[in-house]
Design a protein around this motif. Structure first.
Motif, PDB file in Angstrom:
ATOM      1  N   GLN A   1       1.015  -1.422   0.115  1.00 48.85           N
ATOM      2  CA  GLN A   1       0.053  -0.073   0.062  1.00 48.85           C
ATOM      3  C   GLN A   1       0.876   1.302  -0.004  1.00 48.85           C
ATOM      4  O   GLN A   1       0.165   2.434  -0.323  1.00 48.85           O
ATOM      5  CB  GLN A   1      -0.997   0.026   1.353  1.00 48.85           C
ATOM      6  N   LEU A   2       2.181   1.044   0.214  1.00 48.46           N
ATOM      7  CA  LEU A   2       3.064   2.304   0.177  1.00 48.46           C
ATOM      8  C   LEU A   2       3.289   2.930  -0.985  1.00 48.46           C
ATOM      9  O   LEU A   2       3.652   2.229  -2.086  1.00 48.46           O
ATOM     10  CB  LEU A   2       4.382   1.995   0.849  1.00 48.46           C
ATOM     11  N   GLN A   3       2.942   4.030  -1.317  1.00 49.55           N
ATOM     12  CA  GLN A   3       3.264   4.896  -2.587  1.00 49.55           C
ATOM     13  C   GLN A   3       4.817   5.109  -2.711  1.00 49.55           C
ATOM     14  O   GLN A   3       5.397   5.891  -1.714  1.00 49.55           O
ATOM     15  CB  GLN A   3       2.638   6.072  -2.691  1.00 49.55           C
ATOM     16  N   ILE A   4       5.531   4.716  -3.576  1.00 45.65           N
ATOM     17  CA  ILE A   4       6.869   4.807  -3.844  1.00 45.65           C
ATOM     18  C   ILE A   4       6.871   5.474  -5.089  1.00 45.65           C
ATOM     19  O   ILE A   4       6.578   5.353  -6.248  1.00 45.65           O
ATOM     20  CB  ILE A   4       7.718   3.486  -3.952  1.00 45.65           C
ATOM     21  N   ILE A   5       8.041   6.644  -4.738  1.00 41.58           N
ATOM     22  CA  ILE A   5       8.447   7.476  -6.173  1.00 41.58           C
ATOM     23  C   ILE A   5       9.922   7.429  -6.078  1.00 41.58           C
ATOM     24  O   ILE A   5      10.432   7.740  -5.198  1.00 41.58           O
ATOM     25  CB  ILE A   5       7.947   8.980  -5.689  1.00 41.58           C
ATOM     26  N   LEU A   6      10.273   7.380  -7.281  1.00 41.34           N
ATOM     27  CA  LEU A   6      11.792   7.448  -7.631  1.00 41.34           C
ATOM     28  C   LEU A   6      12.153   8.542  -8.425  1.00 41.34           C
ATOM     29  O   LEU A   6      11.559   8.788  -9.730  1.00 41.34           O
ATOM     30  CB  LEU A   6      12.509   5.822  -8.233  1.00 41.34           C
ATOM     31  N   ILE A   7      12.839   9.497  -8.024  1.00 36.52           N
ATOM     32  CA  ILE A   7      13.650  10.599  -8.819  1.00 36.52           C
ATOM     33  C   ILE A   7      14.682  10.020  -9.616  1.00 36.52           C
ATOM     34  O   ILE A   7      15.732   9.623  -8.593  1.00 36.52           O
ATOM     35  CB  ILE A   7      13.674  11.919  -8.241  1.00 36.52           C
ATOM     36  N   LYS A   8      14.612   9.814 -10.665  1.00 40.05           N
ATOM     37  CA  LYS A   8      15.801   8.891 -11.347  1.00 40.05           C
ATOM     38  C   LYS A   8      17.178   9.526 -11.270  1.00 40.05           C
ATOM     39  O   LYS A   8      17.298  10.936 -11.665  1.00 40.05           O
ATOM     40  CB  LYS A   8      15.433   8.762 -13.037  1.00 40.05           C
ATOM     41  N   GLY A   9      18.255   9.067 -10.950  1.00 39.78           N
ATOM     42  CA  GLY A   9      19.484   9.482 -10.836  1.00 39.78           C
ATOM     43  C   GLY A   9      20.611   8.638 -11.969  1.00 39.78           C
ATOM     44  O   GLY A   9      19.900   8.046 -12.632  1.00 39.78           O
ATOM     45  N   ASN A  10      21.537   9.244 -11.850  1.00 44.76           N
ATOM     46  CA  ASN A  10      22.663   8.836 -12.931  1.00 44.76           C
ATOM     47  C   ASN A  10      23.014   7.364 -12.841  1.00 44.76           C
ATOM     48  O   ASN A  10      23.276   6.548 -13.697  1.00 44.76           O
ATOM     49  CB  ASN A  10      24.060   9.574 -12.698  1.00 44.76           C
ATOM     50  N   HIS A  11      22.764   6.586 -11.696  1.00 39.12           N
ATOM     51  CA  HIS A  11      22.877   5.148 -11.475  1.00 39.12           C
ATOM     52  C   HIS A  11      21.602   4.276 -11.828  1.00 39.12           C
ATOM     53  O   HIS A  11      21.825   3.032 -12.073  1.00 39.12           O
ATOM     54  CB  HIS A  11      23.286   4.660 -10.024  1.00 39.12           C
ATOM     55  N   ASP A  12      20.530   5.018 -11.952  1.00 41.80           N
ATOM     56  CA  ASP A  12      19.138   4.352 -12.370  1.00 41.80           C
ATOM     57  C   ASP A  12      19.038   3.880 -13.557  1.00 41.80           C
ATOM     58  O   ASP A  12      18.429   4.734 -14.382  1.00 41.80           O
ATOM     59  CB  ASP A  12      18.078   5.170 -11.687  1.00 41.80           C
TER      60      ASP A  12
END
Length: 221
Positions: free
Chosen positions: A103-114
């Motif tokens: 149920q946890l909303q997860i947001i990723l701001i993409k970085g150079n290693h992603d």
């Protein structure tokens, strides 16, 4: 599970808790903010034949789970470099961890290693952004230079450089501790992952620096 000793910090009328696990809990948004986890870095090095303890990766996941159980966030914001480099066996651990918090909303701001395919994250219901404006804060991975900060859409939260602060003792001892660095228009978070380094940063007199100790966060300047 150990309850963390959080340091309250008010910024732009928003209530933040600076945590010794090198994370921020934003109370108004019920959000945990974390930078530079670098999951998969252990597997990356072991894949290259470099001996690294296997339990280091699981330790970061356990710390993250403890923070979620303690603070009960609705959102988890990763400020880039969530998974280090290409796909390896450590991704299976991350899949298992994600299944514990559906149920946890997860947001990723993409970085150079992603660099792994977006579809891997999307299958785990993780939203991807290059940047995200949330309330008064602009979530990024890389810090912005001063000239770009003047026109930024909000006060910047970022990571990338793994900031540290040098502390000197009376007997000429010196230690570099991870730190939160709050400038006039930008905050740089310490790296969450244990298998990461730290770089002493140059701060201005107007900056507010908080050093991270084992079980607390203390104001330095």
């Amino acid at each position: 599970m150990m309850i963390s000793a959080a340091t309250p910090f008010n910024l732009l009328e928003q209530d933040l808790l600076l945590l010794p696990q090198k994370a921020i809990y934003w109370q108004q948004q019920k959000a945990l903010i974390i930078a530079d986890v670098h999951f998969g870095k252990v597997g990356h090095f072991r894949k290259a034949g470099i001996a690294v303890p296997l339990d280091m990766e699981q330790s970061d996941l356990a710390t993250l789970s403890d923070l979620i159980h303690e603070h009960r966030p609705e959102k988890l914001l990763f400020l880039g470099d969530l998974f280090h480099s290409d796909m390896n066996n450590d991704w299976d651990w991350f899949i298992l961890w994600r299944s514990q918090f559906p149920q946890l909303q997860i947001i990723l701001i993409k970085g150079n290693h992603d660099i792994i395919a977006d579809s891997h994250y999307e299958r785990l219901n993780i939203r991807l952004h290059d940047e995200l404006l949330l309330g008064p804060f602009l979530m990024l991975h890389h810090p912005l230079p001063d000239i770009q900060l003047q026109t930024a859409a909000g006060y910047v939260f970022c990571g990338h450089i793994h900031p540290g602060v040098n502390l000197n003792g009376r007997a000429r001892q010196s230690i570099t501790l991870p730190c939160f660095a709050f400038g006039n228009k930008q905050a740089i978070l310490p790296s969450f992952g244990k298998f990461t380094g730290k770089v002493a940063i140059r701060s201005q007199q107007t900056d507010q620096i908080f050093a991270v100790l084992k079980d607390k966060v203390i104001a330095i300047a």
